[in-house]
Design a protein around this motif. Sequence first.
Motif, short mmCIF file in Angstrom:
data_model
loop_
_atom_site.label_atom_id
_atom_site.label_comp_id
_atom_site.label_asym_id
_atom_site.label_seq_id
_atom_site.Cartn_x
_atom_site.Cartn_y
_atom_site.Cartn_z
N GLN A 57 0.80 -1.03 0.07
CA GLN A 57 -0.49 0.27 -0.30
C GLN A 57 0.76 1.09 0.08
O GLN A 57 0.47 2.49 -0.83
N LYS A 58 2.10 1.21 0.62
CA LYS A 58 2.83 2.47 0.49
C LYS A 58 3.66 2.29 -0.54
O LYS A 58 3.49 4.06 -1.23
N ARG A 111 0.84 4.09 -2.76
CA ARG A 111 0.10 5.10 -2.39
C ARG A 111 0.99 6.45 -3.04
O ARG A 111 1.20 7.59 -3.60
N PHE A 116 -8.02 9.24 -1.26
CA PHE A 116 -7.27 8.35 -1.76
C PHE A 116 -7.64 7.64 -0.11
O PHE A 116 -8.05 7.24 0.28
N GLY A 157 -7.80 3.54 1.43
CA GLY A 157 -7.03 2.02 0.96
C GLY A 157 -7.39 0.74 2.36
O GLY A 157 -7.68 1.94 3.81
N GLU A 210 -6.78 4.44 6.69
CA GLU A 210 -7.43 5.02 4.80
C GLU A 210 -8.84 4.49 4.63
O GLU A 210 -8.72 4.39 3.63
N TRP A 222 -8.28 7.45 -5.05
CA TRP A 222 -8.41 6.02 -5.46
C TRP A 222 -8.71 5.14 -4.59
O TRP A 222 -8.85 5.73 -3.26
#
Length: 264
Positions: free
Chosen positions: A46-47, A50, A62, A64, A69, A87
Motif C-alpha cells: 500500500q505504501k 500510494r 485516497f 486503502g 484510510e 483512488w
Amino acid sequence: MDQQHLDVAVAAAKAGAVELMARRDDRVVREKAPKDLVTDADLASQKAVREILLSHFADYAFVGEEEGENEPPEAVRRGALDAPPCWVVDPLDGTVNYVHRLQSFAVSIGLYAAGKMRLGVIYDPVCDEIFTAIDGGGAYVNGRKMKVSGQHDLNDSLLACSFPAGVTADSPDVARFVRVLERSRALRRLGSCALNMCYVADGRLDGYWATCVHSWDAAAGIVIAREAGASISAYDGSSLDDWKPRFCVSGSSELQRTLVGLLA
C-alpha cells in the motif's frame, strides 16, 4: 479518465506487487480481527502504491485497506461535483492465499470520480496478468480485449462466491451457497474478489457474488467487469453501491436474473 491515469495505476500496481513477491516466503502475519489476516507485505504494497499515485495526482483523495484510510471524504461518497477523484486501493487482495503460498492474489486499484468508478487496474503477479479498464473504453488483459461468457443457463455455469471471515453454519451466506450449488455446474471459492471479477470479465467464470467485501476489494473489478459486458447489481437486484458492494455479477442478463432470484 485518460491513458495517463491508466499508465500511472499500472505502474503503481506493479510496484505494489514487487513488495508482495519480495516477501512471499518471508512475511510477518498478524490478525486484524478473528480469522482476518494482515501481513507486512500488505502494508509495504500500500505504501508503494500510494506514493506513486499521489506523486502524480497530489490533489486526489485516497482510500486503502490498511493504515486506517478506509473511508472516502463525504463529498466523494455522495458524488459532489466539486469532490476530488478518489483512488480506491487493495494492496493485497487474497491475503489468506498469499499467507499460505497459494495462487489467486492481486493488487487492485480503482479510481472513483463524479459519482462512479471510472478506472480499474488489477495485477496478478504470479500469472503476470494485468487487467485494465477505463469507463467507456472496454476491458483488457495483457492488451487483449475481454468479453464475458454470455452463459445464460445456471445448470451449465461455473461460479464463484466469497464468504466473510469467521462464517458460521447458520449464516445466510451458507444458505445462499447451498441454493446455488445445487443448481450450478460447479461453485468455487478462489479467495480473491478482484480476480473473480476479472475472471467473469474474461469468460473464465460465468458469475460471482459477494455479500461481505469492502469497497477496495471490488472497486477496480466493478469497472473491468462492466466494461467487458457483465451484468452487475446488488445481490438483491437493486442498484449497486460502489462504497458498499454487496453484489452479484454475471456473464449475461438472464443468468443475473436467475442468480439474484436465488440470492435475494
